[in-house]
Design an enzyme around this catalytic site. Structure first.
Site, PDB file in Angstrom:
ATOM      1  CB  CYS A  77      33.816  46.504  30.665  1.00 33.30           C
ATOM      2  SG  CYS A  77      33.912  47.538  29.183  1.00 33.30           S
ATOM      3  CB  CYS A  83      34.204  45.269  23.384  1.00 27.91           C
ATOM      4  SG  CYS A  83      36.008  45.424  23.274  1.00 27.91           S
ATOM      5  CB  CYS A  86      37.883  42.207  28.613  1.00 28.40           C
ATOM      6  SG  CYS A  86      39.200  43.430  28.625  1.00 28.40           S
ATOM      7  CD  GLN A 300      55.739  40.368  26.351  1.00 22.97           C
ATOM      8  OE1 GLN A 300      54.511  40.522  26.360  1.00 22.97           O
ATOM      9  NE2 GLN A 300      56.283  39.212  26.027  1.00 22.97           N
ATOM     10  CE1 TYR A 329      61.453  32.484  15.687  1.00 25.65           C
ATOM     11  CE2 TYR A 329      62.445  31.263  17.498  1.00 25.65           C
ATOM     12  CZ  TYR A 329      61.933  31.292  16.214  1.00 25.65           C
ATOM     13  OH  TYR A 329      61.902  30.141  15.468  1.00 25.65           O
ATOM     14  CG  ASP A 399      59.424  35.288  23.831  1.00 22.28           C
ATOM     15  OD1 ASP A 399      58.365  34.648  23.616  1.00 22.28           O
ATOM     16  OD2 ASP A 399      59.433  36.411  24.357  1.00 22.28           O
ATOM     17  CB  CYS A 426      52.337  34.151  23.541  1.00 23.61           C
ATOM     18  SG  CYS A 426      52.607  34.075  21.752  1.00 23.61           S
TER      19      CYS A 426
END
Length: 469
Positions: A77, A83, A86, A300, A329, A399, A426
């Site tokens: 990219c 940015c 990523c 998601q 959750y 979760d 996460c």
């Protein structure tokens, strides 16, 4: 604030990079200091300009690569490094998986005191580009200028793109983003050019003035498309001018919506949604189940990998059909509805009331009648009276958000003594913290990391806990 570095100590040669940090910075250790080096990759040997020094670490940037790591690749990219997204795309995907797996293992063993010797290999994402189903862009009248920009007096400073890290008021104009499938890039660029050509003002993030504020694009696995334009202070006729143009230029849009948000922040959860064309939702689909996704819905953002994540969750739960399941959750009830066909009953609890409304709708449209959903703060809802009313669960699926579970919720899970707990997270660090407490009554039986977001540091992890005999 870090201390300024003396001129004669600003450079260091032949620094060996041994690890990578969450922010995408390479990590080195020398002379009892930790170095965080922008755009360095584990295995690199680099010359570095030191930028800031703090008590126990130094930050710097690469000036020369003496020896390139076997993991190093050319970023695909053009916005890489400016940015904020990523940040790992200068590493091979195989290396990304290796370091994510390593991060999960380290967090669980160091913080949670978990034996990770039998941890299962990380599940790679089949898609490593164009995998997101939602992106949010920001309009700004203060464009971030890169070294390649040649700006002349009188040139427009309008931008539509992403925030530059550390600068809330500066937006990087994005030419092509590799995160979301077509027509996301075409939509953004076309709307950008039309707004400039028609002199529709872009939002000033400091002064809080201007017409155009945000652009949200949601795509779905069913091929449906939602576009939301968020205005702040539009002049007469500007909403109709832009929205009619979008409808005419992109007639395949399923849901074309707009919002007038004049708050000091960008959140839309308390804002009125206006339907310009189509309906106010799109459908996602997973294993024959339909999920209604509205402008405020949580779903998601990697649809294909979410399916893999939920399959692992269901496999870990190993339901036989007669179990009572608590889904903590629950969000929009995605997991609850996904496992409902293999359970006697699923009870979902979630803090956000609108998410619980979505969960109930998702059960209804799929003809699922063995789910119940409740809204409220988890530690306040999950009481002994609640458990008496609904029954002691055989299986708990949890979760939580990145902060993990409240200590009171962990304590309640320990009191319930369900046969199994499936913990989806996460954030391996907060998951590890909770696991340490849960291990007073539970043993960790399986661990499976899942890569949901290639080229970023983020990783999901699923842990199966079984009640000790």
């Amino acid at each position: 604030m870090g201390r300024r570095i003396a001129q004669d100590k600003k450079f260091i040669s032949d620094l060996s990079i041994i690890d990578i940090a969450e922010e995408g910075k390479g990590v080195a250790k020398q002379d009892n200091l930790v170095y965080f080096i922008e755009r360095a990759v584990p295995g690199d040997v680099v010359d570095v300009e030191l930028m800031r020094k703090k008590k126990s670490f130094v930050e710097g940037r690469v000036t020369a690569i003496k020896q390139a790591s076997e993991y190093r690749v050319e970023p695909f990219c053009s916005h890489f490094g400016v940015c904020g997204g990523c940040k790992w795309q200068h590493m091979t995907y195989e290396a990304q998986l290796k370091f994510k797996e390593q991060y999960v293992g380290n967090a669980l063993s160091r913080i949670g005191k978990v034996d990770v010797s039998d941890m299962e290999p990380i599940l790679a994402s089949e898609q490593t580009s164009y995998y997101r189903n939602k992106l949010e862009y920001t309009f700004s009248n203060k464009r971030w200028l890169t070294d390649l920009d040649d700006v002349q007096p009188g040139d427009s400073m309008d931008a539509l793109g992403f925030h530059v890290p550390g600068r809330f008021d500066k937006i990087l104009t994005v030419d092509h983003c590799y995160l979301q499938q077509d027509p996301s890039n075409d939509l953004r660029n076309t709307i950008f050019e039309f707004a400039k050509a028609n002199e529709i003002s872009f939002y000033d993030l400091k002064q809080h003035e201007g017409a155009l504020r945000n652009l949200i694009i949601r795509t779905s696995s069913t091929g449906e498309l939602m576009v939301i334009v968020v205005f702040a202070y539009p002049e007469d006729g500007q909403v109709e001018l832009l929205m009619s143009f979008i409808q005419e230029k992109f007639p395949t849009i399923t849901s074309l919506l707009y919002i007038i948000n004049q708050k000091r922040n960008d959140t839309i959860f308390d804002q009125d949604i206006h339907i310009y064309a189509g309906r106010d939702f799109i459908y996602e689909e997973m294993e024959g189940l339909k999920f209604k996704v509205g402008p405020k819905s949580f779903y998601q953002t990697n649809s294909r990998q979410a399916y893999e994540l939920y399959k692992i969750t269901r496999e870990f739960a190993d339901l036989k059909g007669d179990e009572l399941v608590y889904d903590l959750y629950t969000g929009a009830g995605t997991i609850a509805n996904f496992v409902a066909k293999t359970a006697r009953e699923v009870v979902g609890v979630e803090y956000v009331p609108t998410a619980i409304q979505d969960a109930k709708v998702n059960s209804a449209i799929n003809g699922i009648d063995n789910t119940k959903f409740y809204a409220g703060d988890m530690k306040d809802v999950l009481t002994s009276d609640f458990i008496k009313e609904h029954g002691k669960p055989n299986v708990v699926i949890t979760d939580p958000p990145r902060a993990g579970m409240h200590a009171d919720v962990v304590e309640r899970i320990l009191e319930m003594e369900s046969e199994k707990v499936v913990y989806v997270s996460c954030n391996a660090a907060t998951q590890a913290r909770d696991l340490e407490m849960l291990q007073s009554k539970y043993e960790v039986a399986r661990i499976k990391p899942v890569d949901m977001f290639p080229h970023t540091q983020h990783v999901e992890n699923v842990v199966l806990l079984k009640l000790k005999k």
